[in-house]
Design an enzyme around this catalytic site. Sequence first.
Site, mmCIF file in Angstrom:
data_model
loop_
_atom_site.group_PDB
_atom_site.id
_atom_site.type_symbol
_atom_site.label_atom_id
_atom_site.label_comp_id
_atom_site.label_asym_id
_atom_site.label_seq_id
_atom_site.Cartn_x
_atom_site.Cartn_y
_atom_site.Cartn_z
ATOM 1 N N THR A 42 0.820 -1.203 0.000
ATOM 2 C CA THR A 42 0.000 0.000 0.000
ATOM 3 C C THR A 42 0.858 1.259 0.000
ATOM 4 O O THR A 42 0.625 2.192 -0.764
ATOM 5 C CB THR A 42 -0.945 0.004 1.207
ATOM 6 O OG1 THR A 42 -1.885 -1.068 1.085
ATOM 7 C CG2 THR A 42 -1.713 1.312 1.297
ATOM 8 N N CYS A 43 1.869 1.314 0.856
ATOM 9 C CA CYS A 43 2.639 2.546 1.012
ATOM 10 C C CYS A 43 3.276 2.997 -0.289
ATOM 11 O O CYS A 43 3.122 4.147 -0.704
ATOM 12 C CB CYS A 43 3.715 2.362 2.086
ATOM 13 S SG CYS A 43 4.716 3.846 2.340
ATOM 14 N N CYS A 68 1.225 6.026 0.829
ATOM 15 C CA CYS A 68 2.074 7.137 1.275
ATOM 16 C C CYS A 68 2.843 7.823 0.156
ATOM 17 O O CYS A 68 2.826 9.049 0.048
ATOM 18 C CB CYS A 68 3.095 6.635 2.303
ATOM 19 S SG CYS A 68 2.468 5.447 3.493
ATOM 20 N N LYS A 109 0.680 9.442 -2.733
ATOM 21 C CA LYS A 109 -0.094 10.507 -2.083
ATOM 22 C C LYS A 109 0.793 11.708 -1.794
ATOM 23 O O LYS A 109 0.412 12.855 -2.062
ATOM 24 C CB LYS A 109 -0.714 9.986 -0.788
ATOM 25 C CG LYS A 109 -1.437 11.051 0.020
ATOM 26 C CD LYS A 109 -1.741 10.554 1.421
ATOM 27 C CE LYS A 109 -0.466 10.427 2.253
ATOM 28 N NZ LYS A 109 -0.737 9.924 3.617
ATOM 29 N N ALA A 140 -0.861 -16.297 -2.199
ATOM 30 C CA ALA A 140 -0.544 -17.408 -1.302
ATOM 31 C C ALA A 140 -1.648 -17.575 -0.274
ATOM 32 O O ALA A 140 -2.217 -16.590 0.206
ATOM 33 C CB ALA A 140 0.782 -17.159 -0.595
ATOM 34 N N TYR A 166 -8.131 10.824 8.165
ATOM 35 C CA TYR A 166 -6.991 11.551 7.613
ATOM 36 C C TYR A 166 -6.850 11.348 6.108
ATOM 37 O O TYR A 166 -6.446 12.268 5.386
ATOM 38 C CB TYR A 166 -5.701 11.198 8.353
ATOM 39 C CG TYR A 166 -5.121 9.832 8.068
ATOM 40 C CD1 TYR A 166 -4.186 9.661 7.072
ATOM 41 C CD2 TYR A 166 -5.495 8.724 8.815
ATOM 42 C CE1 TYR A 166 -3.636 8.412 6.800
ATOM 43 C CE2 TYR A 166 -4.953 7.477 8.566
ATOM 44 C CZ TYR A 166 -4.026 7.322 7.554
ATOM 45 O OH TYR A 166 -3.496 6.089 7.292
ATOM 46 N N GLU A 215 -6.855 14.457 3.560
ATOM 47 C CA GLU A 215 -5.688 14.671 2.706
ATOM 48 C C GLU A 215 -6.082 14.801 1.245
ATOM 49 O O GLU A 215 -5.627 15.713 0.538
ATOM 50 C CB GLU A 215 -4.686 13.528 2.895
ATOM 51 C CG GLU A 215 -3.970 13.571 4.232
ATOM 52 C CD GLU A 215 -3.094 12.354 4.485
ATOM 53 O OE1 GLU A 215 -2.177 12.458 5.297
ATOM 54 O OE2 GLU A 215 -3.331 11.296 3.854
ATOM 55 N N ARG A 263 -20.169 11.890 7.886
ATOM 56 C CA ARG A 263 -21.368 11.643 8.681
ATOM 57 C C ARG A 263 -21.230 12.035 10.142
ATOM 58 O O ARG A 263 -22.219 12.258 10.836
ATOM 59 C CB ARG A 263 -21.729 10.160 8.599
ATOM 60 C CG ARG A 263 -20.716 9.226 9.253
ATOM 61 C CD ARG A 263 -21.142 7.783 9.145
ATOM 62 N NE ARG A 263 -20.211 6.887 9.823
ATOM 63 C CZ ARG A 263 -20.370 5.567 9.904
ATOM 64 N NH1 ARG A 263 -21.428 5.006 9.339
ATOM 65 N NH2 ARG A 263 -19.493 4.820 10.538
ATOM 66 N N THR A 303 3.299 2.808 8.080
ATOM 67 C CA THR A 303 4.392 2.082 7.451
ATOM 68 C C THR A 303 5.613 1.908 8.357
ATOM 69 O O THR A 303 6.146 0.791 8.468
ATOM 70 C CB THR A 303 4.796 2.779 6.143
ATOM 71 O OG1 THR A 303 3.691 2.719 5.243
ATOM 72 C CG2 THR A 303 6.006 2.118 5.517
ATOM 73 N N HIS A 306 15.337 31.841 15.723
ATOM 74 C CA HIS A 306 14.535 32.986 15.295
ATOM 75 C C HIS A 306 15.063 33.550 13.974
ATOM 76 O O HIS A 306 16.274 33.577 13.758
ATOM 77 C CB HIS A 306 14.609 34.075 16.372
ATOM 78 C CG HIS A 306 13.798 35.285 16.063
ATOM 79 N ND1 HIS A 306 12.424 35.302 16.178
ATOM 80 C CD2 HIS A 306 14.171 36.519 15.626
ATOM 81 C CE1 HIS A 306 11.987 36.499 15.843
ATOM 82 N NE2 HIS A 306 13.024 37.267 15.493
ATOM 83 N N GLU A 324 9.880 28.169 16.729
ATOM 84 C CA GLU A 324 10.403 28.672 17.995
ATOM 85 C C GLU A 324 9.302 28.776 19.052
ATOM 86 O O GLU A 324 9.564 28.761 20.249
ATOM 87 C CB GLU A 324 11.072 30.027 17.810
ATOM 88 C CG GLU A 324 10.157 31.157 17.381
ATOM 89 C CD GLU A 324 10.905 32.465 17.146
ATOM 90 O OE1 GLU A 324 11.572 32.927 18.087
ATOM 91 O OE2 GLU A 324 10.833 32.995 16.026
#
Length: 457
Positions: free
Chosen positions: A41-42, A47, A50, A114, A179, A183, A200, A316, A440, A445
């Site tokens: 999937t990743c 990931c 995406k 398998a 998420y 995204e 919903r 992942t 800074h 910061e």
Amino acid sequence: MAFDYDLFVIGGGSGGVRAGRVAAETGAKVGLAEEFRMGGTCVIRGCVPKKLMVFASGYGPAAAEARAYGWDYDGGTFNWDRFKPMLDAELERLEGIYRKNLGGAGADIFDARAVVKDPHTIELSTGESFTAKHILVATGGRPFVPDTTPGAAELGITSNEVFNLETFPERILIVGGGYIACEFACIFNGLGADVAQWYRGAQILRGFDDEVRGFLAEHIAERGVDLHVGLEVERMEKRDENGRDRIWVKGTDGREEVFDQVLFATGRTANTDGLGLEDAGVTLGRWGEVVVDEYSQTSVPSVYAVGDVTNRINLTPVAIREGAAFVDTVFKGIPTKPDHENVASAVFTQPEYGTVGMSEEEARAKEPVDVYCAAFRPMQKSFIGVNERVLFKLIVSQATQKVLGCHIVADGAGEMIQLAAVAVKMGATKEDFDRTVAVHPTMSEEIVLMKTPTRTG
């Protein structure tokens, strides 16, 4: 008994490949079967593609901001026909690396499905059958479309199919509030599509910090996503509009709208269907996930499982850690429990959300806490009059002054939270943060400059 393999892995995703490769490097004879594409999937449908789309989606808004900063040039439009071949080529390249690294370690790779026939036997869709001393199930998860919604299964797509779209949708509906849904709503909005998001529940990002949820919902809507909560899809139909197929959608509040695509991001389920696990004696949970102990061992001593198929923490890097811990335990003789405490994560919305540790609600349920929170317009945005704020939040134990949770909503929050996670994982206190000198001028910061709690108790 002599086995064909010391280890046979089912699934060529991040967790399975890591376990197979590291086990092979110890000298174990390893086989691995993957029925789709190496990388799981990743790499193939999660990931990596995406995040590449996240990168692409940021350039449109960035161009508008550049003009506000004094740059003179005409704006453009996103070209899916140019982007998609580059995306496909990159995924093919990464798949090749996965295959090369695993094969280079000495593992045998089978491009086949398998199934587990018994605690020590694997049967492939090619007709081949092998025995193994240990079996590792690493088949991950898959998205699902609600089968109770008329038309959804036939007309809707999921995150599995979204990267393979032949044409870019001018108007898209994202269904869901997790998420992944958030995204993709931000991605397509940034790429120039007209985006609606229906969820919903009462608020998006269930399970995350409540204050952040509201903050992000506000910003996502302000960026142009037509976000609605408390709204579901009632039914869907394909309709012809001037010779063009489109999808008519009716909502539970009576609204009727037409879209080019409807993407369902309404949850994921473990990939255990038809693997023969229960027949082999492996216990599955309520949602089909493989039930494992702290060492990733199932109810059958020779069978282990790692990654999303166990539905522990579905990320992942966690699957990779679980795969490595499995090899330590089984092949290196070092009993190792994968560490699931204080795992950082990022939600790649616009702006991003990085989090590690507890939400305010989780922490308050356990002990009295001090909450430090600052929301402000960063220099880069305020200079050009963009009304976008960032948020920095620390949840601190009153008793120990340890930082229990850190939450950042800002551009680059995913990068920032990785560094903050080191401190939280080490058990840093609020004093440790306070005595760290600020860098800074930066947004980050603020994380060491918040001195007074905004809420206590």
